[in-house]
Design a protein around this motif. Structure first.
Motif, PDB file in Angstrom:
ATOM      1  N   ASP A   8      -0.128   4.826  -7.601  1.00 54.05           N
ATOM      2  CA  ASP A   8       0.676   5.493  -6.790  1.00 54.05           C
ATOM      3  C   ASP A   8       0.269   6.796  -6.196  1.00 54.05           C
TER       4      ASP A   8
ATOM      5  N   SER B 214       0.692  -1.316  -0.076  1.00 53.01           N
ATOM      6  CA  SER B 214       0.032  -0.087  -0.055  1.00 53.01           C
ATOM      7  C   SER B 214       1.038   1.252   0.078  1.00 53.01           C
TER       8      SER B 214
ATOM      9  N   ARG C   2      -1.684   5.604  -3.269  1.00 51.20           N
ATOM     10  CA  ARG C   2      -0.853   5.202  -2.058  1.00 51.20           C
ATOM     11  C   ARG C   2      -0.284   6.455  -1.438  1.00 51.20           C
TER      12      ARG C   2
ATOM     13  N   THR D 288      -5.708   0.276  -3.147  1.00 51.09           N
ATOM     14  CA  THR D 288      -5.068  -0.294  -4.646  1.00 51.09           C
ATOM     15  C   THR D 288      -4.545  -1.906  -3.986  1.00 51.09           C
TER      16      THR D 288
END
Lengths: 276, 339
Positions: free
Chosen positions: B75, A116, B78, B54
């Protein structure tokens, strides 16, 4: 247990207001952070070094003194033949921990935390593999040290021995991708261990580590001499340690390592990305 | 419109083999709020959150977190979300300080900054004394606090909490609730999953009730309650043998079905729209029928009743002491089986 202070100026309020968002770290820096983590784990769970330190000692002593006389006439002669091979086996046997560790991380939920994060995706795995090379180096040092005590004399000198260990580390790194795949695939860490051993046994025993394949029946000989990549590695390691390595011996190992990494690393990363 | 939404999911689907873990979930989480995803074990809550964080790629549907697509701009997602729960944990073998420091390094803090950040967070969560002890020696409450601290390294704008209080004693649970409220006061958006109705009621501005991978109801707690009826009547009779008589009286007066909790003295009934007036007649009628009623209360329906009305079954038992950890494992297990 104390009560958390959640007042206006409490530490908690301060701490969640981060003053500065750092730049994303480079792939290398992230990988090294994961290597650092692997080393911290060795520090906190030193038991995991037992296999890296004791297995080589037991295997070397057992084969030299149990079979040395029968195979080579006397243990002294046998250790000269066996040591490079037993070095290879010792290190390859502990590569299984790569998969074991990854699987443990998955089952404990640590792995999902890493997934994550906004980091270079292969970093957790590559970092772990680099951390493992510390273990391999320890196992190599112990095996070679013990070999020297038992009378092993590498004609290739220090340079030959160091190069041989480096070649071995490259191959171990490449082979580890098999175990990362198993680590991602299997349900429990113990299952990873079991299957990994099943793979390693024919690779290490049905090879030129312990005996010259010329003495084997033809089918086994073909495997042990011409197919098994571990035999090529052992030939290369022996060559470097004896000071007789040919360019071809080394090149073969590097090519096999490159192929293993080139095929298995992308598969690993694909599984890592799509891990459910 | 979408600028005000921290999380916007449309038609999310995730199948594990032939099990539809998440079967077309829509979520709209306003920025700066607490959003509760409420449902029993195996309802698909964890799978939905894993997709938003994700960790899982949806089979169908799309979702954006702070405007970033969870698949295409993973990304960016995240970088802005924090994650705590059964599936995102810290390393038990390492110390609390090492865990948080490593995470800070991974976010790009330099060595000394990372250590400073870690000790500030550990101090904030009252973990300074345990900073150099391995996490496996922590109590359940400490464990949850280190998990929270680990997910706050970067002060995320959106925080996903997957069953943040499962397995905690009431005191630790209240601490986690306080932390959540404080985070929201500081501007964080929190999406939490829970199987505790009380938790959703206490914390969440809006609630999605999820069952069998589908959102079966959505709204504020009062909205959900009123969708079930304007309120409910709870009473206990003095003599358990008179319970059925009492039930008959209630059904006659307010004209709705009566539920019979496990307690052999208790009765509950929803008050249908427009029947509020009739409720006042209940006590005299019961008295006329010779039924003694030592306890009688009238109030908004509980979320338990909401759940019962929506799904036709009572949710999982709500006892935080016993089965939680096992239950949690079971949920994870069921999802694994399904893969």
């Amino acid at each position: 247990m104390t009560t958390l202070d959640i007042g206006d100026n409490s530490a908690l309020r301060q701490a969640i207001r981060v003053e500065r968002r750092p730049k994303r770290p480079s792939a290398l820096a992230t990988t090294l952070t994961f290597t650092h983590r692997a080393l911290l784990k060795i520090k906190h769970v030193p038991e995991q070094l037992m296999d890296a330190t004791l297995t080589p000692v037991i295997f070397t002593l057992m084969f030299v003194y149990l079979f040395g006389g029968a195979i080579a006439g006397d243990p002294q002669t046998y250790v000269q033949f066996l040591l490079p091979g037993i070095l290879v086996q010792s290190v390859l046997l502990i590569t299984v921990y790569t998969g074991f560790t990854i699987n443990t991380d998955i089952s404990k939920g640590v792995f999902d935390r890493f997934r994550s994060l906004p980091i270079w995706r292969p970093a957790p795995i590559v970092g772990a593999l680099l951390g493992d090379s510390v273990r391999y180096t320890i196992a190599s040092t112990i095996t070679i040290g013990l070999g020297l005590i038992l009378g092993f004399r590498p004609e290739g000198g220090l340079v030959g021995v160091v190069l041989a260990v480096m070649l071995l580390l490259i191959f171990a790194f490449a082979l580890s991708w098999i175990f990362t795949i198993l680590g991602l695939l299997m349900r429990t860490p113990n299952a990873v261990m079991g299957v990994s051993m099943l793979i390693l046994m024919p690779l290490t025993f049905a090879s030129n580590i312990f005996v010259d394949p010329a003495t084997m029946p033809s089918g086994l000989q073909t495997w042990a001499q011409d197919i098994n990549p571990v035999s090529y590695l052992v030939t290369g390691v022996r060559g470097l340690m004896y000071g007789t390595a040919s360019f071809g011996d080394i090149a073969w190992v590097l090519v096999v390592s490159a192929i293993l990494t080139g095929v298995l690393a992308p598969i690993t990363m694909r599984m890592y990305r799509n891990k459910t | 419109m979408s600028a005000e939404l921290a999380v916007e999911a449309t038609g999310l689907v995730k199948h594990f083999k032939d099990v539809k873990a998440v079967d077309g979930v829509d979520l709209r989480v306003p920025a700066g709020s607490v959003y509760g995803v409420l449902g029993p074990n195996g309802a698909g809550k964890t799978t939905a959150v894993r997709m938003l964080a994700t960790l899982l790629r949806p089979d169908a549907g799309t979702a954006r977190v702070l405007g970033h697509d969870i698949v295409d701009d993973a990304d960016d997602v995240r970088f802005n979300v924090g994650l705590t729960g059964q599936f995102a944990s810290v390393d038990e073998d390492l110390t609390g300080a090492e865990n948080v420091t490593l995470l800070a390094r991974m976010y790009g803090f330099s060595g000394s900054e990372a250590r400073r950040r870690a000790s500030a967070l550990l101090a904030a969560f009252e973990l300074s004394d345990a900073a150099d002890k391995p996490v496996k020696s922590y109590s359940g409450g400490m464990r949850r606090r280190i998990d929270l601290a680990a997910s706050l390294v970067m002060s995320p704008k959106v925080l996903f909490l997957d069953e943040p209080t499962t397995g905690l004693d009431p005191r630790s649970r209240n601490q986690v609730w306080d932390i959540v409220r404080l985070l929201v006061a500081e501007g964080t958006t929190v999406l939490l999953t829970t199987q505790y109705l009380e938790e959703a009621d206490q914390l969440a501005d809006r609630i999605a009730v999820i069952d069998h991978g589908k959102v079966i109801a959505e709204g504020t707690a009062p909205q959900l309650k009123s969708s079930v009826g304007t309120g409910s009547v709870h009473l206990r009779v003095a003599d358990a043998r008179q319970r059925e008589d009492a039930a008959a009286v209630i059904e006659r007066v307010i004209g709705d079905e009566v539920t019979r909790p496990n307690d052999p003295y208790a009765l509950a009934a929803r008050v249908p729209q427009g029947m509020e007036e009739q409720v006042a007649h209940l006590l005299p009628r019961l008295h006329e029928a010779g039924i003694a009623v030592p306890e009688f209360s009238l109030g908004q329906p509980s979320l338990d009743e909401v759940f019962l009305a929506l799904t036709g079954k009572m949710p999982e038992p709500e006892d935080p002491e016993n089965e939680d950890w096992d239950e949690e494992q079971t949920e994870q297990h069921t999802e694994e089986e399904a893969r």
